[in-house]
Write an enzyme that holds these catalytic residues in place. Sequence first.
Site, mmCIF file in Angstrom:
data_model
loop_
_atom_site.group_PDB
_atom_site.id
_atom_site.type_symbol
_atom_site.label_atom_id
_atom_site.label_comp_id
_atom_site.label_asym_id
_atom_site.label_seq_id
_atom_site.Cartn_x
_atom_site.Cartn_y
_atom_site.Cartn_z
ATOM 1 N N LYS A 72 27.335 -36.062 -32.884
ATOM 2 C CA LYS A 72 26.195 -36.878 -33.267
ATOM 3 C C LYS A 72 24.896 -36.076 -33.336
ATOM 4 C CE LYS A 72 24.352 -38.764 -29.941
ATOM 5 N NZ LYS A 72 23.678 -39.495 -28.855
ATOM 6 N N THR A 73 24.595 -35.354 -32.283
ATOM 7 C CA THR A 73 23.349 -34.586 -32.242
ATOM 8 C C THR A 73 23.335 -33.547 -33.352
ATOM 9 O OG1 THR A 73 23.451 -34.854 -29.873
ATOM 10 C CG2 THR A 73 21.797 -33.351 -30.706
ATOM 11 N N ASP B 39 17.795 -41.643 -32.736
ATOM 12 C CA ASP B 39 19.004 -41.358 -31.973
ATOM 13 C C ASP B 39 19.286 -42.530 -31.025
ATOM 14 O OD1 ASP B 39 21.131 -39.990 -31.020
ATOM 15 O OD2 ASP B 39 19.992 -38.581 -29.800
ATOM 16 N N GLU B 40 20.526 -42.709 -30.630
ATOM 17 C CA GLU B 40 20.900 -43.768 -29.671
ATOM 18 C C GLU B 40 20.325 -45.123 -30.093
ATOM 19 O OE1 GLU B 40 22.973 -42.925 -27.470
ATOM 20 O OE2 GLU B 40 22.481 -41.008 -26.499
ATOM 21 N N GLN C 31 28.861 -47.770 -26.963
ATOM 22 C CA GLN C 31 28.237 -47.094 -25.820
ATOM 23 C C GLN C 31 26.916 -47.730 -25.436
ATOM 24 O OE1 GLN C 31 28.646 -42.707 -25.356
ATOM 25 N NE2 GLN C 31 29.354 -42.789 -27.462
ATOM 26 N N ARG D 251 34.041 -39.250 -21.209
ATOM 27 C CA ARG D 251 33.356 -38.067 -20.685
ATOM 28 C C ARG D 251 34.329 -36.906 -20.513
ATOM 29 N NH1 ARG D 251 29.488 -38.736 -22.912
ATOM 30 N NH2 ARG D 251 30.635 -40.498 -23.738
#
Length: 769
Positions: free
Chosen positions: A33-34, A217-218, A253, A635
């Site tokens: 994503k980043t 983002d997010e 998420q 994770r």
Amino acid sequence: MQNLLHNLNPEQLAAVTLPAQSALILAGAGSGKTRVLTTRIAWLIQTGQVSPAGILAVTFTNKAAKEMLTRLSAMLPINTRGMWIGTFHGLCNRLLRTHYRDAALPQTFQILDSQDQLSAIKRLLKAFNIDDEKFPAKSVMYFINGAKDAGLRAQDVEAHDPAERKMVELYGLYDDQCQREGVVDFAELLLRSYELLSRNQPLREHYQQRFKHILVDEFQDTNDLQYKWLKLLSGQGQSQARSALFAVGDDDQSIYAFRGANVGNMRAFEQEFNVQNLIKLEQNYRSHGHILDSANMLISNNSKRLGKNLRTDAGHGEQVRVYEASSDLQEAQWIIEETKNLIAEGASRSEVAVLYRSNAQSRVIEHALFSAGIPYHVYGGLRYFQRAEVKHAIAYLQLMDNPHNDSAFLRVVNFPTRGIGVRTIENLQGAAQEYGISLYAAVPYMSGKAGSSLSGFVKMIEGMRFETQQMALPELVRVVLEGSTLLSHYAAEKEGADRVENLEQMVSAATQFVSEEGYGQGAPAHLGPRADAQAGAPIVNADGIEILDADAPLATVMSPLSAFLSHASLEAGDNQAQAGQDALQMMTVHSAKGLEFDNVFITGLEEGLFPHESSSKEDGGVEEERRLMYVAITRARKRLYMCFSQTRMLHGQTRYNMKSRFFDELPEESLKWLSPKVQSHWFANKKSAWDDAPLNLGSDNALAQRMAQKAGGGSGWRIGESVSHGKFGEGVIVNIEGSGANCRAQINFGSHGMKVLDLSVAKLERLGR
DNA sequence: AAATTTCTAGTTTTT
DNA sequence: CTAGAAATTT
């Protein structure tokens, strides 16, 4: 350009090179994503579609903003200055500093963190004699922040009953108080700049034209106000050309609904912005197959999803190892054993993470790790700028920058003690209220001995301000630490060494800040904006509006001291991993978001704990817990462990929980149960737990008595045992009372609640686990 | 003003 | 049980 785009998979490539339109990128965990976000920015600039000044990128944490900036400067040869990259709050701060007059704020307005806000509210409640039983400061704060996050001022909130009307009134009074003192809380930063932009057309249009591309983002973590802010800034719904909003997020998420985040913003965005470009990043580069299968199957139990399924090329890998412990102590013991095995196999400790739902669970595990001599690091807790001694020092600095900050005044007026007691303060507050001025300004109205000690304090602040007039920030901080006598005060304390060290550290924090933010090393700290600001700014457009200098904006807009104080409030200091330290990593599932580890333990997987009982009451609560579990699972790269315990000490008493419902939602073939029937022999396992227990039973007799009681009065059942009931399903015996024919058991049936059943009547089955 | 006792609440957390 | 706040004593 080839370089920039090579190594992207087709979906990532498509996302990066989308046309300048609204786009929603559904980015699963570990899907790069980043990378997509930063490459998108780099690509836009490199292809000449936009200049750096046309970019606005919003993140939720300072860490994410910093990382984006670092990655960008590695990708692009040009400088990254001119781009606006930061958190919502950071960006709003910048906006408000620049246009403080239009926003009706003093130039040196200061930012309250949540601690400060709470104490400001407590002060307000006291000043207005509010019954703090009926209106606890915490709920007032919750109410105010809730309203602000929804974009509502006091006059916009509809009150349905007297209690709510009072809340609204308090909200209004609180805002007045903040305005008087020249302080803003976190939500206010957002709301104030939203109002600024919506009321001031030329200003709004300037920014709308400037920011051709807005990237978020997010996105699943945005609250209603943040969404409105984005909508406004992007010019959505307006006739002229609008900026392209590129939103990246993962509805699975979304774990911050409890603090106002609204996943619904993703759907709303899709519709209101008429999103034609929806791209799903489903290729996972992190986890092995069994882990991913578990995550996928679990999350498929949620109803409200945008739909997404992760896949991997990494192969199945190992199964998820599941362990049932008899007690929380044994659970901890097992974690230690497995960790030792991992380390023996060559794993580094920093690649082992222990996750838990709530912080209270860490104690037992910490204790066990300590005894076993395994180094560990616990995330969370007090951050640097939140420590009492640092906050004290900050308060002195705040008073020098803005003397009307009453919170700061009260914090240090008598610290270190200088004979200014409660009575004096009360009188001063009376005077301040009477004249409608700040405490600082009210000092001259005080007479007598109290008056002179107060004016002594004021003289001290004034003196320090004069003395430091020409000083650079680090030097100024040093002078204040000494001049306030904070340093000597803590140095004289027996246990003050750590605090002295923390205070000393502030000088280096200031040094680092000054160099990072582009202030000249020798620039006077509190003489307005950067000394050379005239060279590059301010720019005034045709309408006479002051426009930000594209370069190093903060430095041209505010003094180093003001900037440093903002920094202290907005970035409370490091809480995340200290790299290079080879220690086992312990944290809540929430704080694990965005991180990844080779080996992950998810602990305390019990009904009531995870999913947490209080979240099963609110609707959508269990789904959020499930997303939390999804975050936890994803994770892990290579190995995932899950464990739960039959017995757990909570709030001073032993609780008997059922295993988490989430186990039923995982694919059986991906799980490997390590402890099939450990628990049939209760006594055998009890021994170790009892040995370590801090219970002082006094004598063998007491022990025997207790055990007999636990065994359930000869009923054949015992406390902690798992049972099954025709109507209520699976449950755990929590207590047994009486004996013989009158023997009744209290049983926790989880979702069916707690029941007391007559053991001679109820048809119970032993659960063979 | 500091030391001591008593009370009380108790998911998750960034800005 | 237990940390942190509030109340109370010295």
